[in-house]
Design a protein around this motif. Structure first.
Motif, mmCIF file in Angstrom:
data_model
loop_
_atom_site.group_PDB
_atom_site.id
_atom_site.type_symbol
_atom_site.label_atom_id
_atom_site.label_comp_id
_atom_site.label_asym_id
_atom_site.label_seq_id
_atom_site.Cartn_x
_atom_site.Cartn_y
_atom_site.Cartn_z
ATOM 1 N N PRO A 1 0.835 -1.212 0.000
ATOM 2 C CA PRO A 1 0.000 0.000 0.000
ATOM 3 C C PRO A 1 0.859 1.248 0.000
ATOM 4 O O PRO A 1 1.939 1.281 0.577
ATOM 5 N N THR A 2 0.357 2.278 -0.648
ATOM 6 C CA THR A 2 1.074 3.544 -0.738
ATOM 7 C C THR A 2 0.307 4.608 0.021
ATOM 8 O O THR A 2 -0.886 4.810 -0.197
ATOM 9 N N CYS A 3 0.999 5.308 0.912
ATOM 10 C CA CYS A 3 0.375 6.372 1.707
ATOM 11 C C CYS A 3 0.130 7.585 0.821
ATOM 12 O O CYS A 3 1.002 7.986 0.032
ATOM 13 N N GLN A 4 -1.049 8.214 0.943
ATOM 14 C CA GLN A 4 -1.390 9.372 0.132
ATOM 15 C C GLN A 4 -0.928 10.686 0.744
ATOM 16 O O GLN A 4 -1.196 11.752 0.195
ATOM 17 N N ILE A 5 -0.243 10.619 1.882
ATOM 18 C CA ILE A 5 0.291 11.827 2.505
ATOM 19 C C ILE A 5 1.786 11.957 2.231
ATOM 20 O O ILE A 5 2.243 12.944 1.678
ATOM 21 N N CYS A 6 2.570 10.936 2.603
ATOM 22 C CA CYS A 6 4.014 10.983 2.379
ATOM 23 C C CYS A 6 4.436 10.188 1.160
ATOM 24 O O CYS A 6 5.607 10.213 0.779
ATOM 25 N N LYS B 1 4.976 7.121 0.784
ATOM 26 C CA LYS B 1 5.850 5.985 1.058
ATOM 27 C C LYS B 1 5.018 4.710 1.093
ATOM 28 O O LYS B 1 3.828 4.744 1.401
ATOM 29 N N GLN B 2 5.661 3.604 0.808
ATOM 30 C CA GLN B 2 4.968 2.331 0.795
ATOM 31 C C GLN B 2 5.039 1.671 2.162
ATOM 32 O O GLN B 2 5.951 1.893 2.943
#
Length: 545
Positions: free
Chosen positions: A284-289, A291-292
């Motif tokens: 999963p990829t964070c939509q804030i930073c 990063k995975q």
């Protein structure tokens, strides 16, 4: 005594060597022999009869000097030892080494400053990177150039790779100055966290659940004998079973019924594809930073508004979803139920039926605004209303803002400037600063000038939420002088538009002056002062009778 020395002097460790050797010599009460406190006695004594004899005090002094000289020689490396060949006393050796490694020549100081500014972390460890900076700082201290903690902190953060940009932004927006020891601990902790996030073995079951490979269904765990996977009574029962995918009491084998059938990209199929050597591992990829390995709801930057930029609501909206829409959401993906009564989606094809909304209701977003439903896929920020509150007397309201750090340090060592604008007359004052912490001192000087020259008090001060304006000392000063301190909302520079627009005016005029005069950018401080003087004397509608 040489066995007490753990370091031999080379071209890079003079400060460490001097610290150790000075402590040893002081412990044995011979440090006065080197610093000149005990002068060299006369070699011969002359009696009243004119007969010369060897001075016993000189013999004792010479014996001690030879012992100290031997100790110094034993702590020098071969290249450094070659520098002191031909010197006969320990004091001469000591003074020569100090002059060699603490040269205050301009070229030496400039080279050390350039070396400190150019240090980058690269692929080395955080501990090695910080040690290189400390060694260079110590060498500057040895030649009498002191680097304060705030400037050194800026140098450390500037040398970090782009992966540390969120961390550097959070540190720069902290109130107060962080100690170097505390910063070192935080950097090493951040480095360890990044290593753990990049480790593929730390993937969680949740990360495997959201990955969507869109491959044909091959049954449960790739075994066609199980048929199409579906929820049953035994595969996800909560009990004491040891199988990680069947938690029934008896650990029964997975049997499924047709009560509720999963799509083709089911949890069992994706788990098989994740564990298969041929399957492509997706996290999963964070939509804030971005990063995975984690979601926006778990990101530790979710409350760091300084990191999220000028549009934090865009970042905060990502927390409503547990997965990245762009990368993991498709027509066959599972969507997380957030418990909200209404939802906004990015793809209108997910709505059935697709009917335009005609009602009067609006959508409430995170900053408290109510947005009309216009059935379009693009949302704009509502315009700010024009302020109709104007001051009716001088210094009734003063706008303030800090500019910097400048990309180039000025010739007189300034890196910031504080701009103060009177709302009634639009007259501007600029104070050049070397450090952000000088803001309070400059504002107190401005207030004293206003009361002395104009016999008027400053009633209100408007600024942003920068640390230089929100410190306890600044708030206590304003409260003690009866000044109302108005702060703009976070990430809303429009509320301090007078000072922000004045920055643009000053910088444009200063750049034009520098370009016209063919001066280097290091003269920007003089250009800013000249631009302020010119702008204050230009015609303005506020001066009309």
């Amino acid at each position: 005594m040489s066995n007490l020395m753990s370091t031999k002097l080379d071209s890079t460790n003079y400060m460490i060597w001097k610290l150790q050797i000075s402590a040893i010599l002081d412990a044995y009460s011979v440090i006065e022999h080197l610093d000149g406190s005990i002068p060299q006695p006369m070699q011969f004594l002359t009696s009243d009869a004119g007969v010369q004899s060897v001075n016993p005090t000189f013999l004792a002094w010479k014996k001690k000097d030879k012992a100290i000289l031997t100790l110094l020689y034993s702590t020098l490396t071969s290249p450094v030892l070659a520098m002191v060949i031909g010197l006969s006393t320990s004091q001469e050796v000591w003074n020569t080494l100090e002059e060699r490694f603490t040269s205050t020549a301009r070229a030496n100081v400039l080279n050390l400053k350039l070396e400190l500014q150019s240090i980058r972390k690269g692929n080395e460890s955080m501990n090695t990177y910080l040690q290189r900076i400390k060694i260079t700082r110590d060498r500057l201290s040895a030649v009498g150039v002191l680097i304060d903690n705030e400037e050194l902190l800026h140098i450390i953060l500037k040398g970090l790779p782009k992966e540390y940009a969120p961390f550097a932004s959070a540190i720069r927006t902290r109130d107060g100055i962080l100690s170097l020891e505390r910063l070192s601990v935080l950097l090493q902790t951040e480095e360890q966290s990044m290593k753990e996030e990049s480790d593929p073995l730390l993937n969680s079951a949740l990360a495997m659940f959201v990955s969507n490979t869109n491959k044909p269904n091959t049954g449960n765990f790739g075994n066609p004998s199980y048929g199409s996977p579906s929820y049953g009574n035994s595969s996800f029962n909560r009990g004491r079973g040891r199988n990680s995918f069947q938690r029934g009491r008896g650990g029964r084998s997975p049997t499924f019924n047709s009560n509720f059938t999963l799509p083709n990209t089911s949890f069992q199929q994706q788990t098989h594809q994740q564990s298969s050597p041929q399957g492509k591992s997706e996290r999963p990829t964070c939509q804030i930073c971005w990063k995975q390995g984690h979601y926006a709801i778990d990101c530790y930057h979710k409350m760091d508004f300084a990191y999220q930029g000028k549009n934090p609501t865009t970042k905060l909206a990502a927390m409503a979803s547990a997965s990245n829409i762009q990368h993991t959401q498709s027509a066959e993906s599972w969507l997380t139920d957030s418990g909200a009564s209404d939802h906004i989606i990015a793809n209108a094809n997910n709505l059935s039926p697709q009917v335009l909304y005609q009602g009067p209701e609006q959508v409430s977003v995170g900053n408290g605004q109510n947005l009309p439903i216009q059935n379009i896929g693009k949302m704009h920020q509502l315009p700010f209303p024009i302020s109709n509150k104007n001051a009716i007397s001088p210094f009734e309201l003063v706008h303030a803002d800090l500019w910097g750090p400048a990309p180039v340090v000025s010739t007189n060592a300034f890196r910031y400037y504080l701009v103060l604008v009177d709302d009634f007359t639009k007259f501007t004052w600029v104070y050049l600063l070397k450090h952000k912490s000088d803001t309070l001192t400059s504002f107190s000087q401005f207030r004293a000038m206003v009361e002395t020259q104009f016999s008027l008090p400053i009633k209100a001060l408007r600024s942003d939420c920068g640390g230089e304006f929100t410190s306890n000392q600044f708030n206590q000063f304003c409260a003690s002088k009866g000044i109302i301190h108005q702060l703009s909302c976070p990430h809303t520079p429009q509320q301090n538009g007078v000072a922000e627009r004045k920055h643009r005016h000053l910088v444009q005029c200063a750049l034009a002056l520098i370009s016209q005069s063919n001066l280097p950018m290091s003269y920007w401080s003089y250009a800013i002062s000249t631009a302020t003087h010119l702008i204050n004397r230009l015609p303005t509608p506020n001066l009309r009778p």
